[in-house]
Design a protein around this motif. Structure first.
Motif, mmCIF file in Angstrom:
data_model
loop_
_atom_site.group_PDB
_atom_site.id
_atom_site.type_symbol
_atom_site.label_atom_id
_atom_site.label_comp_id
_atom_site.label_asym_id
_atom_site.label_seq_id
_atom_site.Cartn_x
_atom_site.Cartn_y
_atom_site.Cartn_z
ATOM 1 N N LEU A 288 4.427 -0.751 -5.201
ATOM 2 C CA LEU A 288 4.714 -2.046 -5.750
ATOM 3 C C LEU A 288 3.055 -2.537 -6.230
ATOM 4 C CD1 LEU A 288 6.678 -3.926 -3.451
ATOM 5 C CD2 LEU A 288 7.374 -3.246 -5.623
ATOM 6 N N LEU A 289 1.965 -2.121 -5.566
ATOM 7 C CA LEU A 289 0.813 -2.303 -5.961
ATOM 8 C C LEU A 289 0.163 -1.582 -7.110
ATOM 9 C CD1 LEU A 289 -1.600 -4.169 -5.267
ATOM 10 C CD2 LEU A 289 -2.626 -2.587 -3.444
ATOM 11 N N VAL A 290 0.372 -0.356 -6.855
ATOM 12 C CA VAL A 290 -0.425 0.706 -7.861
ATOM 13 C C VAL A 290 0.478 0.895 -9.088
ATOM 14 C CG1 VAL A 290 -1.336 2.871 -8.135
ATOM 15 C CG2 VAL A 290 -1.626 1.676 -6.015
ATOM 16 N N GLY A 291 1.721 1.305 -8.888
ATOM 17 C CA GLY A 291 2.591 1.655 -9.982
ATOM 18 C C GLY A 291 3.146 0.597 -10.711
ATOM 19 N N TYR A 292 3.478 -0.610 -10.049
ATOM 20 C CA TYR A 292 4.013 -1.625 -10.975
ATOM 21 C C TYR A 292 3.050 -2.845 -11.173
ATOM 22 C CZ TYR A 292 8.680 -0.231 -9.979
ATOM 23 O OH TYR A 292 9.898 0.448 -9.863
ATOM 24 N N CYS A 293 1.894 -3.152 -10.370
ATOM 25 C CA CYS A 293 1.037 -3.973 -10.731
ATOM 26 C C CYS A 293 -0.439 -3.201 -11.244
ATOM 27 C CB CYS A 293 0.540 -4.798 -9.449
ATOM 28 S SG CYS A 293 -0.483 -6.476 -9.926
ATOM 29 N N GLY A 294 -0.528 -1.952 -11.107
ATOM 30 C CA GLY A 294 -1.624 -1.504 -11.693
ATOM 31 C C GLY A 294 -2.988 -1.644 -11.013
ATOM 32 N N GLN A 295 -2.937 -1.863 -9.733
ATOM 33 C CA GLN A 295 -4.329 -1.945 -9.115
ATOM 34 C C GLN A 295 -4.817 -0.716 -8.179
ATOM 35 O OE1 GLN A 295 -5.712 -5.227 -9.655
ATOM 36 N NE2 GLN A 295 -4.110 -5.079 -11.118
ATOM 37 N N LEU A 296 -5.446 -0.083 -8.478
ATOM 38 C CA LEU A 296 -5.820 1.054 -8.009
ATOM 39 C C LEU A 296 -6.612 0.759 -6.606
ATOM 40 C CD1 LEU A 296 -5.827 4.153 -8.216
ATOM 41 C CD2 LEU A 296 -7.823 4.272 -9.590
ATOM 42 N N ALA A 297 -6.031 0.553 -5.545
ATOM 43 C CA ALA A 297 -6.543 0.243 -4.382
ATOM 44 C C ALA A 297 -6.480 1.322 -3.258
ATOM 45 C CB ALA A 297 -5.960 -1.065 -3.834
ATOM 46 N N PHE A 298 -7.707 1.265 -2.325
ATOM 47 C CA PHE A 298 -7.551 2.528 -1.474
ATOM 48 C C PHE A 298 -7.587 1.917 0.081
ATOM 49 C CE2 PHE A 298 -8.710 4.833 -5.300
ATOM 50 C CZ PHE A 298 -8.207 6.099 -5.065
ATOM 51 N N ALA A 299 -6.943 0.927 0.195
ATOM 52 C CA ALA A 299 -6.899 0.033 1.580
ATOM 53 C C ALA A 299 -5.577 0.291 2.129
ATOM 54 C CB ALA A 299 -7.420 -1.429 1.213
ATOM 55 N N HIS A 300 -4.729 0.823 1.651
ATOM 56 C CA HIS A 300 -3.413 0.916 2.367
ATOM 57 C C HIS A 300 -3.347 1.558 3.780
ATOM 58 C CE1 HIS A 300 0.608 -0.365 1.336
ATOM 59 N NE2 HIS A 300 1.164 1.065 1.647
ATOM 60 N N ALA A 301 -4.125 2.844 3.777
ATOM 61 C CA ALA A 301 -4.080 3.269 5.152
ATOM 62 C C ALA A 301 -4.627 2.171 6.233
ATOM 63 C CB ALA A 301 -5.063 4.573 5.211
ATOM 64 N N ALA A 302 -5.757 1.482 5.866
ATOM 65 C CA ALA A 302 -6.405 0.479 6.619
ATOM 66 C C ALA A 302 -5.472 -0.807 7.015
ATOM 67 C CB ALA A 302 -7.600 -0.076 5.948
#
Length: 331
Positions: free
Chosen positions: A46-60
């Motif tokens: 939802l965040l990366v594929g649909y909204c295009g926000q390349l974030a790396f906080a999902h594991a946290a």
């Protein structure tokens, strides 16, 4: 004949529901982990594929959900029926806070900022020993279920499966809603989306918050399933696993999130005896997906006769024009 991903997914969930009746404890663990991975992958997509926000906080955020759920039980004796949603809401609040700098950062800068947040969160898990018990982790009491004859493992399995189905259906409905179309518009062009009346701050905040909520729910279920929480379960390797799920499955595809989660899980379990080869295998998997199947497994499914899924992430030439996104009313 039209094949809808919804019916295929529901049929797979029904098949998975009979697993505790015929499977050994190991297969029950794999089925439980599959439900958790599906929740993680759908939320991240939802965040990366649909909204295009390349974030790396999902594991946290996954770890915040797990620690929040488990520590409420361990320190305060809060029942899991309360601590699980509280852990998910805590992760959601943190995700909303992360969305604030996302309004000014994008691309590599957003990736580095969220990566720094993930490392800081891991440092807190390791060093805030009076609360988090440090690097050694801590045991989580097994949940008790009010239904006679239902053990902790089976109860957690059905809870995780039910939540995976409900959250996946909610995500599939979301991407067809006004908010979902706004997220897709932001992904395809922030300037054009803002010119059409899309509120960037609200849309990005909702995307970060929803993704964090999914991660928090998955983290709470992970704590219940394992009965143990430790910092190494939320490091950068697990972040790479989550990214692999959506890249291999297909960016901007709910069905791809489910298929990608299953593919990564089965590869992970197949290489359990070869710990040192896991990083190599996942690197090769990501390279193969990017080179041979840029749209992931969902792109291959989309070629099947009769297969229909809306809002699959398309190549630039295939994307709908920005004018197709409905204009929101000005404030």
């Amino acid at each position: 004949m039209t094949v809808r991903p919804l019916w295929v997914g529901l049929a797979a969930a029904l098949a998975l529901a009979v697993l505790p009746l015929v499977a050994n404890p190991y297969l029950l663990f794999v089925g439980n982990q599959l439900s958790i991975f599906v929740i993680l992958a759908v939320g991240l997509n939802l965040l990366v594929g649909y909204c295009g926000q390349l974030a790396f906080a999902h594991a946290a955020l996954f770890g915040i959900g797990a620690y929040g759920t488990a520590l409420l039980k361990v320190h305060l004796g809060v029942p899991f029926a309360v601590s699980l949603p509280c852990g998910a809401l805590l992760a959601t609040a943190v995700g909303l806070a992360i969305s604030l700098p996302a309004l000014r950062l994008s691309g590599l800068y957003l990736s580095l900022a969220t990566l720094a947040f993930a490392q800081f969160t891991l440092w807190v898990f390791l060093h805030w020993e009076p609360v988090t018990f440090g690097a050694g982790g801590f045991r989580v009491p097994a949940p008790s279920w009010p239904i006679p004859g239902v053990t902790a493992g089976i109860g957690t399995f059905y809870l995780a499966l039910a939540l995976a189905v409900l959250l996946t259906l909610a995500a599939a409905s979301l991407v067809r809603s006004r908010l979902g179309r706004a997220m897709i518009a932001v992904r395809d062009g922030e300037v054009a989306a803002q010119a059409l009346g899309v509120d960037l701050l609200r849309t990005k905040a909702m995307a970060f918050g929803l993704s964090a909520f999914y991660a928090g729910v998955a983290g709470g279920l992970q704590a219940l399933m394992l009965g143990y929480v430790a910092p190494e379960s939320f490091d950068l390797f697990h972040m790479a696993l989550m990214k692999a799920m959506i890249v291999v499955g297909g960016l901007g595809s709910i069905a791809g999130s489910v298929v990608g989660a299953g593919a990564v899980l089965f590869l992970l379990e197949g290489l359990r005896a070869f710990k040192g080869a896991q990083e190599i295998a996942f690197g090769a998997l990501l390279m193969g997906a990017v080179i041979l199947a840029p749209r992931g497994l969902a792109g291959l499914l989309d070629r099947l006769p009769g297969w229909q899924e809306r809002y699959l992430r398309a190549a630039p030439a295939e994307r709908a024009p920005a004018a197709a996104v409905p204009r929101e009313a000005p404030p």
